[in-house]
Motif scaffolding. Sequence first.
Motif, PDB file in Angstrom:
ATOM      1  N   VAL A   1      40.349  26.023  37.176  1.00  0.00           N
ATOM      2  CA  VAL A   1      40.791  26.971  36.155  1.00  0.00           C
ATOM      3  C   VAL A   1      41.912  27.792  36.775  1.00  0.00           C
ATOM      4  O   VAL A   1      41.781  28.257  37.902  1.00  0.00           O
ATOM      5  N   GLU A   2      43.024  27.944  36.059  1.00  0.00           N
ATOM      6  CA  GLU A   2      44.155  28.725  36.579  1.00  0.00           C
ATOM      7  C   GLU A   2      44.485  29.857  35.614  1.00  0.00           C
ATOM      8  O   GLU A   2      44.434  29.666  34.408  1.00  0.00           O
ATOM      9  N   PRO A   3      44.840  31.050  36.169  1.00  0.00           N
ATOM     10  CA  PRO A   3      44.770  31.420  37.585  1.00  0.00           C
ATOM     11  C   PRO A   3      43.338  31.366  38.120  1.00  0.00           C
ATOM     12  O   PRO A   3      42.406  31.648  37.372  1.00  0.00           O
ATOM     13  N   VAL A   4      43.201  31.015  39.408  1.00  0.00           N
ATOM     14  CA  VAL A   4      41.869  30.982  40.018  1.00  0.00           C
ATOM     15  C   VAL A   4      41.295  32.406  40.007  1.00  0.00           C
ATOM     16  O   VAL A   4      42.028  33.385  40.212  1.00  0.00           O
ATOM     17  N   ALA A   5      39.993  32.534  39.712  1.00  0.00           N
ATOM     18  CA  ALA A   5      39.360  33.862  39.640  1.00  0.00           C
ATOM     19  C   ALA A   5      39.393  34.532  41.006  1.00  0.00           C
ATOM     20  O   ALA A   5      39.155  33.884  42.028  1.00  0.00           O
ATOM     21  N   ALA A   6      39.677  35.824  41.015  1.00  0.00           N
ATOM     22  CA  ALA A   6      39.799  36.568  42.275  1.00  0.00           C
ATOM     23  C   ALA A   6      38.501  36.528  43.071  1.00  0.00           C
ATOM     24  O   ALA A   6      38.517  36.636  44.294  1.00  0.00           O
ATOM     25  N   ASP A   7      37.370  36.343  42.394  1.00  0.00           N
ATOM     26  CA  ASP A   7      36.092  36.315  43.114  1.00  0.00           C
ATOM     27  C   ASP A   7      35.576  34.890  43.328  1.00  0.00           C
ATOM     28  O   ASP A   7      34.407  34.679  43.627  1.00  0.00           O
ATOM     29  N   ASP A   8      36.448  33.898  43.171  1.00  0.00           N
ATOM     30  CA  ASP A   8      36.033  32.516  43.439  1.00  0.00           C
ATOM     31  C   ASP A   8      35.705  32.386  44.921  1.00  0.00           C
ATOM     32  O   ASP A   8      36.501  32.775  45.775  1.00  0.00           O
ATOM     33  N   PRO A   9      34.512  31.852  45.252  1.00  0.00           N
ATOM     34  CA  PRO A   9      34.103  31.756  46.666  1.00  0.00           C
ATOM     35  C   PRO A   9      35.091  30.970  47.528  1.00  0.00           C
ATOM     36  O   PRO A   9      35.222  31.233  48.729  1.00  0.00           O
ATOM     37  N   LEU A  10      35.788  30.040  46.917  1.00  0.00           N
ATOM     38  CA  LEU A  10      36.784  29.257  47.659  1.00  0.00           C
ATOM     39  C   LEU A  10      37.755  30.173  48.414  1.00  0.00           C
ATOM     40  O   LEU A  10      38.136  29.913  49.554  1.00  0.00           O
ATOM     41  N   LEU A  11      38.129  31.278  47.756  1.00  0.00           N
ATOM     42  CA  LEU A  11      39.149  32.172  48.318  1.00  0.00           C
ATOM     43  C   LEU A  11      38.655  32.917  49.562  1.00  0.00           C
ATOM     44  O   LEU A  11      39.447  33.569  50.243  1.00  0.00           O
ATOM     45  N   THR A  12      37.358  32.828  49.845  1.00  0.00           N
ATOM     46  CA  THR A  12      36.837  33.510  51.030  1.00  0.00           C
ATOM     47  C   THR A  12      36.974  32.648  52.283  1.00  0.00           C
ATOM     48  O   THR A  12      36.726  33.122  53.385  1.00  0.00           O
ATOM     49  N   LEU A  13      37.331  31.380  52.115  1.00  0.00           N
ATOM     50  CA  LEU A  13      37.356  30.468  53.266  1.00  0.00           C
ATOM     51  C   LEU A  13      38.642  30.619  54.082  1.00  0.00           C
ATOM     52  O   LEU A  13      39.737  30.606  53.530  1.00  0.00           O
TER      53      LEU A  13
END
Length: 330
Positions: free
Chosen positions: A267-279
């Motif tokens: 889904v774009e834009p990717v959600a700011a709290d998507d766990p992916l972004l923590t990696l």
Amino acid sequence: MKSVVYITRKIFPEAIDIIGKVAEIKLWESESAIPYGTLLEQVREIDGLLCMLSDKVDAAVLDAAPRLKVVSNYAVGYDNINVAKATEKGIPVGNTPGVLSETTADLAFALRMAAARRIAEADRYTRNGLWKTTANPGLMIGQDVHHSTLGIIGMGRIGAEMARRGKGFQMHVLYHNRNRRQDIERELGVEYVATLPELLSRSDFVSLHVPLTEDTRKLIGAAELAMMKPTAILVNTARGQVVDQKALYQALKSGKIAAAGIDVYEVEPVAADDPLLTLDNVVFAPHIGSASLATRTKMAVMAAENLVAGLQGKKLPNCVNPEVYKWGKG
Ligand code: GLV
Ligand code: GLV
């Protein structure tokens, strides 16, 4: 009467000039994407639509536009458009192939290099003042890019540009594609791999270059990620939905694969709290594969030329459903 066209995002003046000569322009001025309901409303009395990947041009939009003669997408991909429905209505759909292939391959290569050499992580480390001892042999150890094995999934124009870049770095280049491309094998010395599992298990670096279709949706899921080497890097500049994003998160988190470079999301834009972004082992970009000034300008001009041709009842220079000219009223 002058044709009326709707453009769903501010585009380069070069394109506006081309369109302005033949049509009255209505423009969505905002920085954010046009809401679906507004698009549905706006298409009622237009003859041409110039749209973006973020616009869903589905059957309802096409049915709401009785005068519509052409849909021109400002992108090479057109998974946002119901092309079958457009074809049924005799509406040609244009896209912008070719001009963005090298620019997109440049980004895919940059993500591969950044992931292998931990560039984004190293930038954060340096910027944040964490660098305390010099000449530390264990600091930010990454992987070699040169002489690694590159596995390309989808040998279209962008895939071929990726192969060319791999060859420049003395890589062994494998590819998997629906059709074998012996022309590209001869030209670039790349190796065809008949099955996806073989490509996944042999590659140090897997790069996706397929369009999003029913066949490629979730092409890379948990089972496929498990076939990759634990040291492998996945790069996706194609479409987010080609990968099962939750499975990718798990594989990266648990060390099933080493790293990733990602430009596109489910889904774009990717959600700011998507766990992916923590990696930390992922390098992210906000869907900017074709974003160089030269390429984005060329794409705008191509999209304008497709639009104008459609308004004038001429064949679009780049048409994704040329069958409209055979069967439809086109
Ligand atoms: C970008 O994703 C494009 O399809 O042009
Ligand atoms: C896009 O231009 C592709 O064919 O890869």
